[in-house]
Design an enzyme around this catalytic site. Structure first.
Site, mmCIF file in Angstrom:
data_model
loop_
_atom_site.group_PDB
_atom_site.id
_atom_site.type_symbol
_atom_site.label_atom_id
_atom_site.label_comp_id
_atom_site.label_asym_id
_atom_site.label_seq_id
_atom_site.Cartn_x
_atom_site.Cartn_y
_atom_site.Cartn_z
ATOM 1 N N HIS A 58 -14.975 43.868 -11.572
ATOM 2 C CA HIS A 58 -15.421 45.217 -11.161
ATOM 3 C C HIS A 58 -16.796 45.514 -11.735
ATOM 4 O O HIS A 58 -16.957 45.732 -12.933
ATOM 5 C CB HIS A 58 -14.425 46.283 -11.629
ATOM 6 C CG HIS A 58 -14.758 47.641 -11.088
ATOM 7 N ND1 HIS A 58 -13.990 48.285 -10.147
ATOM 8 C CD2 HIS A 58 -15.798 48.471 -11.330
ATOM 9 C CE1 HIS A 58 -14.532 49.447 -9.847
ATOM 10 N NE2 HIS A 58 -15.645 49.585 -10.558
ATOM 11 N N HIS A 60 -21.107 47.057 -10.681
ATOM 12 C CA HIS A 60 -22.017 47.773 -9.762
ATOM 13 C C HIS A 60 -23.397 47.139 -9.889
ATOM 14 O O HIS A 60 -24.232 47.597 -10.678
ATOM 15 C CB HIS A 60 -22.061 49.264 -10.105
ATOM 16 C CG HIS A 60 -20.764 49.958 -9.863
ATOM 17 N ND1 HIS A 60 -20.482 50.643 -8.695
ATOM 18 C CD2 HIS A 60 -19.633 50.024 -10.608
ATOM 19 C CE1 HIS A 60 -19.246 51.128 -8.752
ATOM 20 N NE2 HIS A 60 -18.705 50.761 -9.904
ATOM 21 N N GLN A 153 -19.691 55.800 -2.338
ATOM 22 C CA GLN A 153 -19.761 56.496 -3.633
ATOM 23 C C GLN A 153 -19.615 58.022 -3.505
ATOM 24 O O GLN A 153 -19.002 58.665 -4.336
ATOM 25 C CB GLN A 153 -21.100 56.165 -4.310
ATOM 26 C CG GLN A 153 -21.455 56.974 -5.528
ATOM 27 C CD GLN A 153 -20.698 56.553 -6.780
ATOM 28 O OE1 GLN A 153 -21.020 55.541 -7.388
ATOM 29 N NE2 GLN A 153 -19.696 57.324 -7.151
ATOM 30 N N HIS A 211 -11.970 52.562 -6.031
ATOM 31 C CA HIS A 211 -12.080 53.380 -7.233
ATOM 32 C C HIS A 211 -10.985 54.427 -7.069
ATOM 33 O O HIS A 211 -11.048 55.254 -6.153
ATOM 34 C CB HIS A 211 -13.440 54.060 -7.290
ATOM 35 C CG HIS A 211 -14.548 53.182 -7.758
ATOM 36 N ND1 HIS A 211 -14.987 52.100 -7.050
ATOM 37 C CD2 HIS A 211 -15.297 53.239 -8.898
ATOM 38 C CE1 HIS A 211 -15.971 51.522 -7.733
ATOM 39 N NE2 HIS A 211 -16.179 52.188 -8.848
ATOM 40 N N GLU A 214 -10.083 57.877 -10.964
ATOM 41 C CA GLU A 214 -10.951 57.766 -12.145
ATOM 42 C C GLU A 214 -11.260 59.181 -12.624
ATOM 43 O O GLU A 214 -12.357 59.715 -12.425
ATOM 44 C CB GLU A 214 -12.235 56.989 -11.845
ATOM 45 C CG GLU A 214 -12.996 56.655 -13.131
ATOM 46 C CD GLU A 214 -14.305 55.932 -12.900
ATOM 47 O OE1 GLU A 214 -14.688 55.731 -11.723
ATOM 48 O OE2 GLU A 214 -14.965 55.560 -13.889
ATOM 49 N N ASP A 310 -17.670 47.027 -15.101
ATOM 50 C CA ASP A 310 -18.084 48.244 -14.402
ATOM 51 C C ASP A 310 -19.593 48.428 -14.414
ATOM 52 O O ASP A 310 -20.210 48.498 -13.359
ATOM 53 C CB ASP A 310 -17.374 49.475 -14.993
ATOM 54 C CG ASP A 310 -17.340 50.657 -14.029
ATOM 55 O OD1 ASP A 310 -17.606 50.453 -12.827
ATOM 56 O OD2 ASP A 310 -17.040 51.781 -14.476
ATOM 57 N N TRP A 316 -24.220 55.215 -15.733
ATOM 58 C CA TRP A 316 -22.912 55.516 -16.287
ATOM 59 C C TRP A 316 -22.698 54.951 -17.681
ATOM 60 O O TRP A 316 -21.854 55.395 -18.419
ATOM 61 C CB TRP A 316 -21.816 54.989 -15.348
ATOM 62 C CG TRP A 316 -21.813 55.691 -14.038
ATOM 63 C CD1 TRP A 316 -21.188 56.869 -13.738
ATOM 64 C CD2 TRP A 316 -22.486 55.277 -12.843
ATOM 65 N NE1 TRP A 316 -21.443 57.214 -12.431
ATOM 66 C CE2 TRP A 316 -22.228 56.255 -11.860
ATOM 67 C CE3 TRP A 316 -23.289 54.176 -12.505
ATOM 68 C CZ2 TRP A 316 -22.731 56.172 -10.562
ATOM 69 C CZ3 TRP A 316 -23.791 54.088 -11.220
ATOM 70 C CH2 TRP A 316 -23.504 55.083 -10.263
HETATM 71 FE FE FE2 Z 1 -16.766 51.428 -10.823
#
Ligand code: FE2
Length: 433
Positions: A58, A60, A153, A211, A214, A310, A316
């Protein structure tokens, strides 16, 4: 017989020791003790661990290494991260995304990370990230398997053009169907998005990775719908629930019903310990919830749990180093998984469990598998997690593609030894009289 590569005296994850690994034509041809033959290259593993490569299930990649552009995340929350990403998105160029992604892939290879599932945002009508990462997938394919997830997203229904863009991305060759049901405007929209996304995957014969939940809201239960739709459409083993952080805060009685439903639907569960340990619980005072899905309980039910990284230096998460041992190390801590068996399970969650969720073929250190493996500066999986061990050699299809010198420190204290020896746990036998 002459081999292309011969690794001598390796320890394996299954705890065999003194093993030799012979490679020919990019494949492992023998794994046994006492292979004596010529080889174009021989590596003495010296009793250190050889493992199949790390896999990040996982990630991005469209956002990676963008930290500080156009600004830093001041609150540290997931929602400010999404806001910040929406400020950066219109500024993205295909060239810049490719350049960052390739730099990240270099880092990944140096860490023995040879397969990455990356979500790619489709909520930009230009589909700049999709175009860029499709090109990257092709550019790196000889040394890294990159699998892409079409990720709306901003919400499949919350963003006006997301659904159409997601279909466009799949038509362009993106591999997996993504989604974000907890970010839709209502619970009902979230439920409908899960149904629609699973139907798209069923029609196209694709995998799903959402996702999902979360959030710290214990009533965010889209995973229940995901398990139901997986059952209804017969998608067993092809669906993943990523993050599932609301599970941390859910009522225990409800969880006792939910986990068997996840197991029955054969959903892969993908926690992201390093990112979620800092993103979740931000609205709490004390005690602060930690927002981790219930990993030991899922594993005990036979659910395939694989850890993702992630984020790495993006809106993030400001840290990260493509190091999946860091991810396992954090999982050990956040999940109270310090027993010997639990640490080994965490190691499997960044290797073989992730390979199963990815659908990676030819994975493993066995005859017939691809000759992809990593020599670590550690003697076993537990020591690898504890030390976040250096990757002494990274091998892809029988070729060494990265090497790192063993870590060594000179000790400059009079009366003490010149170097620090690694300490190893050994159970002590106690006699009772
Ligand atoms: Fe994610």
């Amino acid at each position: 017989m002459t081999f292309d590569l011969l690794v001598k005296n390796a320890n394996l994850v299954d705890e065999r020791t003194g093993i030799d690994i012979a490679v020919n034509g990019g494949r492992i041809v023998a794994v046994e003790a006492g292979i004596s033959a010529e080889a174009a290259r021989t590596i003495d593993a010296g009793g250190k661990l050889v493992t199949a490569p790390f896999i990040d299930i996982h990630f991005h990649m469209d956002a990676t290494l963008s930290l500080g552009t156009p600004r830093l995340n001041r609150s540290g929350t997931l929602l400010e991260g999404i806001q910040l990403w929406s400020e950066l998105k219109p500024l993205l160029t295909k060239e810049a995304v490719i350049e960052r992604a390739l730099r990240y892939c270099d880092l990944a290879v140096s860490q023995g990370l040879l397969a990455v599932r990356s979500h790619v945002d489709v909520c930009d009508d230009r589909l700049v990230g999709v175009e860029a990462l499709l090109e990257v997938r092709d550019l790196v394919k000889d040394y890294l398997d990159l699998q892409l997830v079409a990720f709306p997203q901003d919400g499949l229904y919350r963003s006006a053009t997301a659904e159409n863009n997601l279909l466009r991305a799949l038509d362009m060759g993106v591999d997996v169907v993504g989604g974000i049901p907890h970010f839709e405007r209502t619970m009902e929209d979230g439920r409908l998005s899960v149904r629609a996304l699973c139907e798209i995957a069923a029609e196209r014969g694709l995998m799903v990775d959402l996702h999902c939940d979360e959030t710290d809201d214990p009533l965010s239960r889209h995973i229940e719908t995901l398990a139901y739709e997986t059952q209804r459409l017969g998608l067993h083993g092809r669906v993943a629930g990523s993050h599932l952080t609301s599970m941390h805060s859910m009522d225990n009685y409800y969880v006792s019903k939910l986990l068997p439903l996840i197991a029955e639907a054969e959903i892969h569960c993908i926690p992201n310990p390093v990112a979620n340990i800092v993103l979740q619980g931000r609205h709490d005072t004390y005690p602060k919830r930690r927002g981790m899905m219930r990993v030991p309980e899922l594993m005990a039910l036979g659910v395939n749990v694989a850890f993702g990284q992630d984020s790495c230096m993006d809106p993030w998460y400001p840290f990260g180093n493509a190091d999946m041992l860091d991810v396992a190390h954090m999982a050990v801590h956040t999940g109270h998984m310090t027993s010997q068996d639990a640490v080994k399970a965490c190691f499997r969650a960044i290797t073989e469990n992730a390979a199963r969720a990815f659908g990676l073929e030819g994975y493993g250190v066995s005859p017939g598998c691809n000759a992809d493996f990593v020599l670590l500066d550690a003697r076993d999986a537990i020591e690898a997690v504890r030390l976040r061990a250096s990757r002494l050699a990274v091998v892809r299809r029988g070729k060494v593609i990265a090497e790192t010198s063993p870590r060594s420190t000179a000790l400059l204290i009079e009366g003490r030894p010149a170097s620090v020896k690694p300490w190893r746990y050994a159970p002590v036998e106690h006699s009772v009289s």
